[in-house]
Design an enzyme around this catalytic site. Structure first.
Site, short mmCIF file in Angstrom:
data_model
loop_
_atom_site.label_atom_id
_atom_site.label_comp_id
_atom_site.label_asym_id
_atom_site.label_seq_id
_atom_site.Cartn_x
_atom_site.Cartn_y
_atom_site.Cartn_z
N ASP A 53 51.58 33.97 44.48
CA ASP A 53 51.73 34.13 43.03
C ASP A 53 50.96 33.00 42.37
OD1 ASP A 53 52.57 34.06 40.38
OD2 ASP A 53 54.64 34.59 40.86
N TYR A 143 44.96 39.67 25.96
CA TYR A 143 44.06 39.60 27.12
C TYR A 143 42.77 38.86 26.73
CZ TYR A 143 40.95 41.43 30.82
OH TYR A 143 40.06 41.57 31.86
N ILE A 173 34.90 48.45 34.77
CA ILE A 173 34.42 48.65 36.14
C ILE A 173 34.92 49.99 36.68
CG2 ILE A 173 34.39 47.71 38.48
CD1 ILE A 173 32.97 45.89 36.42
N1 NAD Z 1 38.38 46.13 36.22
C1 NAD Z 1 37.74 45.88 35.07
O1 NAD Z 1 37.25 46.81 34.43
C2 NAD Z 1 37.61 44.46 34.60
C3 NAD Z 1 36.80 44.22 33.47
C4 NAD Z 1 36.68 42.91 33.00
C5 NAD Z 1 37.29 41.85 33.68
N2 NAD Z 1 38.06 42.12 34.78
C6 NAD Z 1 38.69 40.98 35.44
O2 NAD Z 1 38.49 41.02 36.84
C7 NAD Z 1 39.64 40.52 37.51
C8 NAD Z 1 40.14 41.54 38.52
O3 NAD Z 1 40.46 42.72 37.80
P1 NAD Z 1 40.94 44.06 38.51
O4 NAD Z 1 40.33 45.18 37.77
O5 NAD Z 1 40.78 43.99 39.97
O6 NAD Z 1 42.48 44.02 38.10
P2 NAD Z 1 43.73 44.71 38.82
O7 NAD Z 1 44.81 44.81 37.81
O8 NAD Z 1 43.31 45.94 39.54
O9 NAD Z 1 44.09 43.60 39.89
C9 NAD Z 1 44.67 42.37 39.54
C10 NAD Z 1 45.53 41.93 40.69
O10 NAD Z 1 46.20 40.74 40.30
C11 NAD Z 1 47.49 40.78 40.89
N3 NAD Z 1 48.41 39.90 40.18
C12 NAD Z 1 49.08 40.11 39.02
N4 NAD Z 1 49.87 39.06 38.74
C13 NAD Z 1 49.70 38.17 39.74
C14 NAD Z 1 50.24 36.89 40.02
N5 NAD Z 1 51.15 36.31 39.21
N6 NAD Z 1 49.81 36.25 41.14
C15 NAD Z 1 48.91 36.81 41.97
N7 NAD Z 1 48.38 38.03 41.78
C16 NAD Z 1 48.77 38.69 40.66
C17 NAD Z 1 47.91 42.24 40.81
O11 NAD Z 1 48.93 42.52 41.75
C18 NAD Z 1 46.61 42.96 41.07
O12 NAD Z 1 46.49 43.33 42.43
C19 NAD Z 1 40.66 40.17 36.42
O13 NAD Z 1 40.58 38.79 36.14
C20 NAD Z 1 40.21 40.97 35.25
O14 NAD Z 1 40.59 40.38 34.05
C21 NAD Z 1 38.22 43.40 35.25
#
Ligand code: NAD
Length: 320
Positions: A53, A143, A173
């Site tokens: 976490d 966010y 993405i």
């Molecule tokens: N996917 C997109 O379109 C997108 C776009 C812009 C930025 N991002 C950034 O990329 C990164 C990854 O995004 P993603 O799409 O894989 O998101 P996601 O929501 O699919 O994955 C995020 C992960 O973080 C984990 N998580 C949540 N709280 C947590 C905690 N307290 N400790 C540890 N893990 C925790 C969740 O279980 C999840 O598996 C993020 O920082 C997000 O802001 C993603």
């Protein structure tokens, strides 16, 4: 012994694609995947995994020490749409998370940290077409607030402590392997599953909502290219604009209909429309191109063809 790579949020949409790519490049045992939820089975079996976490400072430090970590990809976060329904949680995970990770990285002399930012750093006052690299950052979502603060904090740690923090502003993405985790661009993944399974989708954004998007292979390429770039060439650090394609739901539907002619999409915009309306339509990513050679491989047509091919095969095999 060379230092290991730690990935936080590895079970998520990007982590479950980035972790195997890092393992392929640097060795399976060298990449420690962590999350608070179970990862996909292939990821758990292919190398080290720990429950972690990112709001727990002691737990982060313990994993970094146990595995002799030299590089961190800090992906764990609460995304835009979930963040608007749970703003307090978004603040806690996103801001406490990045602060704790950067602090421990400083203390333990970690060599490099990747921190993904987002197009959500922009707001209604930002120019929406060809959004400049350096521009107004006044987001209206929690966010976005956390992502702006994370970018600034990363730059501060670079200037103040010499910690090599790098990051990009990912657009939405799109991936064929893992469903997205509660963002405003999730429709652009869900639509493929529904098009294949039911030839029908109800979209939560208006049909003319143009947003910047990127296919997962380009997301992984951008991330790894930036992390391997020569530090001396980087004029920015945590906040690179990044673009690949921009399209509206109507554009995506028309492209899918070239492959599935009877596919029908309805539009029922919900609270996510307001978030999308505060984001850019197109992005100027010249800084990324000039400073570390960024170049995307997939446009809309190539992405749609590959998504339908991959998901179509899984559907035929009864796996969708
Ligand atoms: N996917 C997109 O379109 C997108 C776009 C812009 C930025 N991002 C950034 O990329 C990164 C990854 O995004 P993603 O799409 O894989 O998101 P996601 O929501 O699919 O994955 C995020 C992960 O973080 C984990 N998580 C949540 N709280 C947590 C905690 N307290 N400790 C540890 N893990 C925790 C969740 O279980 C999840 O598996 C993020 O920082 C997000 O802001 C993603």
């Amino acid at each position: 012994m060379s230092k290991r790579i730690l990935v936080t949020g590895a079970s998520g949409q990007i982590g479950s694609a980035l972790t195997p790519a890092l393992r392929a490049r640097y060795g399976a045992d060298m990449v420690v995947a962590t999350d608070i939820v179970e990862p996909p089975e292939e990821l758990r079996n292919a190398g080290p995994f720990e429950f972690l976490d990112v709001t727990q400072r002691g737990a982060i430090a313990a994993v970094i020490d146990r595995y002799n970590v030299g590089t961190i990809y800090h992906l764990a976060a609460i995304l835009s749409a979930v963040g608007e329904t749970k703003p307090q949680l978004a603040w806690t995970v996103n801001l406490n998370g990045v602060y704790k990770v950067l602090e421990i990285a400083r203390e333990r002399r970690v060599e490099r940290v990747f921190y993904p930012s987002s197009i959500a750093v922009f707001g209604p006052e930002t120019p929406r077409d060809n959004t400049p690299q350096d521009t107004v950052l006044r987001p209206t979502t929690m966010y976005g607030v956390t992502k702006v603060a994370g970018e600034l904090l990363g730059n501060y740690y670079f200037r103040r402590f010499g910690l090599d923090v790098r990051g990009v502003r990912y657009p939405g993405i799109i991936s064929s392997e893992t469903l997205p985790g509660g963002g405003t661009t999730d429709y652009a993944v869900e639509i493929f599953y529904e098009a294949i399974k039911h030839h029908h989708y109800t979209c939560f954004l208006r049909e003319d909502t143009v947003l910047p998007m990127m296919y997962m292979p380009d997301c992984i390429k951008a991330t790894m290219d930036l992390m391997e770039a020569d530090l001396a060439r980087l004029k920015h650090h945590t906040d690179y604009n990044l673009a690949a394609m921009s399209f509206s739901p109507a554009d995506l539907v028309a492209e899918i209909q070239k492959h599935i002619p009877d596919f029908v999409c309805e539009y029922r915009p919900d609270y996510r429309q307001e978030i999308a309306d505060s984001w850019p339509r197109t992005i100027d990513d010249r800084a990324a191109r000039e400073e570390w050679g960024w170049e995307p491989q997939y446009d809309l047509a190539a992405m749609v063809e590959d998504m339908l091919d991959k998901l179509g095969r899984r559907y035929e095999a009864g796996l969708l």
